[in-house]
Scaffold this active site. Structure first.
Site, short mmCIF file in Angstrom:
data_model
loop_
_atom_site.label_atom_id
_atom_site.label_comp_id
_atom_site.label_asym_id
_atom_site.label_seq_id
_atom_site.Cartn_x
_atom_site.Cartn_y
_atom_site.Cartn_z
N LYS A 170 16.26 -21.71 31.34
CA LYS A 170 17.10 -20.63 31.85
C LYS A 170 17.03 -19.43 30.91
O LYS A 170 17.08 -19.58 29.69
CB LYS A 170 18.55 -21.12 31.94
CG LYS A 170 18.74 -22.25 32.94
CD LYS A 170 18.52 -21.78 34.36
CE LYS A 170 18.87 -22.85 35.37
NZ LYS A 170 18.67 -22.38 36.75
N ASP A 204 13.61 -19.36 34.69
CA ASP A 204 14.53 -19.03 35.77
C ASP A 204 15.62 -18.09 35.28
O ASP A 204 16.40 -18.45 34.39
CB ASP A 204 15.15 -20.34 36.29
CG ASP A 204 16.05 -20.14 37.49
OD1 ASP A 204 16.19 -19.00 37.96
OD2 ASP A 204 16.61 -21.16 37.96
N GLU A 230 11.27 -17.25 38.00
CA GLU A 230 12.12 -17.51 39.17
C GLU A 230 13.30 -16.56 39.22
O GLU A 230 13.98 -16.35 38.22
CB GLU A 230 12.60 -18.97 39.10
CG GLU A 230 13.53 -19.38 40.22
CD GLU A 230 13.82 -20.88 40.19
OE1 GLU A 230 12.90 -21.65 39.84
OE2 GLU A 230 14.95 -21.27 40.50
N GLU A 256 16.25 -19.88 46.65
CA GLU A 256 17.47 -20.69 46.72
C GLU A 256 18.63 -19.89 47.29
O GLU A 256 19.60 -20.47 47.75
CB GLU A 256 17.81 -21.27 45.34
CG GLU A 256 18.22 -20.24 44.31
CD GLU A 256 18.50 -20.86 42.95
OE1 GLU A 256 17.53 -21.04 42.20
OE2 GLU A 256 19.66 -21.15 42.65
N ASP A 279 16.09 -24.45 49.79
CA ASP A 279 16.87 -25.61 49.37
C ASP A 279 17.41 -26.26 50.64
O ASP A 279 18.02 -25.56 51.47
CB ASP A 279 18.02 -25.16 48.47
CG ASP A 279 18.84 -26.32 47.93
OD1 ASP A 279 19.25 -27.19 48.73
OD2 ASP A 279 19.08 -26.36 46.71
N HIS A 306 13.86 -25.85 46.18
CA HIS A 306 14.88 -25.81 45.12
C HIS A 306 15.78 -27.03 45.29
O HIS A 306 16.14 -27.38 46.42
CB HIS A 306 15.70 -24.53 45.27
CG HIS A 306 16.93 -24.48 44.43
ND1 HIS A 306 18.19 -24.83 44.90
CD2 HIS A 306 17.10 -24.13 43.14
CE1 HIS A 306 19.07 -24.68 43.91
NE2 HIS A 306 18.43 -24.26 42.84
N GLU A 331 11.74 -30.09 41.82
CA GLU A 331 12.72 -29.65 40.82
C GLU A 331 13.62 -30.84 40.52
O GLU A 331 14.35 -31.31 41.40
CB GLU A 331 13.54 -28.47 41.33
CG GLU A 331 14.66 -28.14 40.35
CD GLU A 331 15.23 -26.75 40.47
OE1 GLU A 331 15.12 -26.14 41.55
OE2 GLU A 331 15.79 -26.27 39.45
CA CA Z 1 17.09 -21.42 40.14
#
Ligand code: CA
Length: 378
Positions: A170, A204, A230, A256, A279, A306, A331
Site C-alpha cells: 500500500k 496500490d 493500482e 474495485e 470484484d 479484486h 488477490e
Molecule cells: Ca486495491
C-alpha cells in the site's frame, strides 16, 4: 426445480486486535453482509461489498419479495431484472453491492441444484489452482517512518518465506500519516531490496493521488519494476486515467470501485488501464465479473479480480479465476481475518504461491454454521 422461498441478509462483524490503514481509512474491524438464498432443500451463499448498513435493508426489504417464487437457476435474468428495478427505484444510485451479494448466492444455488461447480457453469476450468499474490503491507500505528518501513519489510520477507512470488503493498501515506510520496516510494524500494528482483511487486494507492503526484510516483514505480500501479487516482476520472496510462511506463490497474459492465466498458474504450479488477461483491456479482472478463478478452486486456472479503467472496472469485485465459493472479488478502479464515468448513489456503480451486458444486465451500453464529451481529 424448486423455487426461491427465502432470501436473508446475515451481518457478520469482528473487531481486529490491531488496526491498520490504507490510503483511504483505518480498518479496525472487518464486517460483511452475507446473503443466504434457499430453494427447497438447497442453500446458496453470497456476499455484499461494504458495510452491513444499507445492504441488509435492501436485501431483506427490497430484494427478498421480488425473488420469492422465481426459478433460482435463471440467474442472469434475475440479475438483469434486479438492476433494472433498482435503477428505476434509486436512479443514478444502483446498489451494485446488493446485486453482487444476491447474484453470488444464486450462482452458488444454481451450481448446487445442477451438481456442477460455478466454473463448470461458466464454461469450464482452465486450471486447478491459481498463482496468488500476497496483499498486505498496510500502514501501521507507529511513531516513525523507520518503524513503518521495518514492519512492512519484515512482512514482505515473511510472505516470500511462505512461498509467495508476488506481493502487493500500500502507498498513499499522505492522507492518514505524517509522511508522503517520497516515503511511498521508499516503502516500495525497501521491499524490492529485501526480496530481490525475482519477486513480482504490485503497488496500490487506493486512489490517493492527484494527477501530478500520480505521474511522479508512477515514473519511480516503473524504475522499481512494479508490474502494476493500482488505483493511482479516483475511479470517476476515466479520462485522467487514460492520460496517465499514456504518460507512464508502468501498467495501471483499477476496477474495485467500478460496477457493472458499463463503467468497465467506458474505461476500456478510453484506454484507462491495462488490468481490469472487478470484484464479485462490488461489480455486480459473478454475472458482472464474468461479463467484464469477456469485455477484457475482447479488448485484449487482462482481468485480475479484486478480492478483499470473507471466505464466500474468496470462493466465488476462485470460480471465476478458474475460467480466465492467460496467467491470472489471485488477490490473496494476508491480513489477520478470522471471518475469512474460519467461515468455510474446509478453509481456502495457499500451497506456496498457489491456491487450489475447490471443484465442488456451486462456489465450492460449505459455510460453518457454528462460526457463522459466532460472528453474527443481529
Ligand atoms: Ca486495491
Amino acid at each position: 426445480m424448486p423455487t426461491i422461498d427465502d432470501v436473508t441478509a446475515i451481518p457478520l462483524r469482528r473487531e481486529l486486535d490491531e488496526r491498520f490503514a490504507n490510503a483511504q481509512k483505518w480498518i479496525d474491524s472487518r464486517e460483511y453482509c452475507l446473503v443466504r438464498v434457499k430453494a427447497g432443500e438447497q442453500t446458496g451463499w453470497g456476499e455484499c461489498w461494504g458495510p452491513v448498513a444499507g445492504n441488509r435493508e435492501l436485501v431483506e426489504e427490497y430484494v427478498a419479495p421480488r425473488l420469492r417464487g422465481r426459478d433460482p437457476t435463471n440467474v442472469e435474468q434475475i440479475h438483469d431484472d434486479l438492476v433494472f428495478e433498482l435503477r428505476s427505484s434509486y436512479h443514478s444510485y444502483v446498489p451494485a453491492s446488493v446485486v453482487g451479494g444476491v447474484d453470488i448466492a444464486l450462482w452458488d444455488l444454481r451450481g448446487k441444484l445442477r451438481g456442477e461447480s460455478v466454473a463448470s457453469l461458466l464454461g469450464g476450468r482452465r486450471r486447478d489452482s491459481v498463482r496468488a499474490y500476497a496483499t498486505g503491507h498496510f500502514f501501521r500505528d507507529v511513531d516513525s517512518f523507520d518503524a513503518l518501513r521495518a514492519a512492512v519489510v519484515e512482512e514482505a520477507r515473511g510472505h516470500v518465506k511462505a512461498g509467495f512470488t508476488a506481493l502487493k503493498n500500500k502507498i498513499g501515506l499522505a492522507r492518514h500519516t505524517p509522511w508522503g510520496r517520497e516515503e511511498d516510494i521508499e516503502l516500495v524500494r525497501a521491499i524490492r531490496e529485501a526480496v530481490g528482483d525475482d519477486v513480482t511487486l504490485l503497488t496500490d494507492a487506493n486512489h490517493a493521488y492527484d494527477a501530478a503526484d500520480a505521474r511522479w510516483v508512477g515514473r519511480r514505480l516503473a524504475d522499481l519494476d512494479v508490474r502494476f500501479f493500482e488505483e493511482p487516482i479516483p475511479p470517476e476520472g476515466i479520462d485522467q486515467y487514460a492520460r496517465l496510462n499514456d504518460a507512464l511506463d508502468v501498467s495501471l490497474a483499477a476496477g474495485e470501485c467500478w460496477a457493472f459492465e458499463g463503467e468497465f466498458r467506458r474505461a476500456v474504450e478510453a484506454g484507462a488501464v491495462d488490468y481490469l479488477q472487478p470484484d464479485v461483491t462490488s461489480a455486480g456479482g459473478i454475472t458482472s465479473t464474468d461479463r467484464v472478463a469477456s469485455l477484457a478478452r475482447s479488448a485484449n486486456l487482462q482481468a485480475f479480480p479484486h478480492v478483499f472479503g470473507s471466505a464466500v467472496a474468496l470462493a466465488a472469485s476462485l470460480q471465476v479465476l478458474a475460467t480466465l485465459p492467460g496467467e491470472p493472479l489471485l488477490e490473496f488478502d494476508r491480513t489477520p481475518n478470522p471471518i475469512r479464515e474460519d467461515l468455510a468448513v474446509e478453509p481456502i489456503t495457499n500451497d506456496r504461491d498457489r491456491v487450489p480451486i475447490p471443484d465442488r458444486p456451486g462456489i465450492g465451500i460449505e459455510v460453518d454454521e457454528d462460526i457463522l453464529a459466532e460472528f453474527r451481529v443481529d
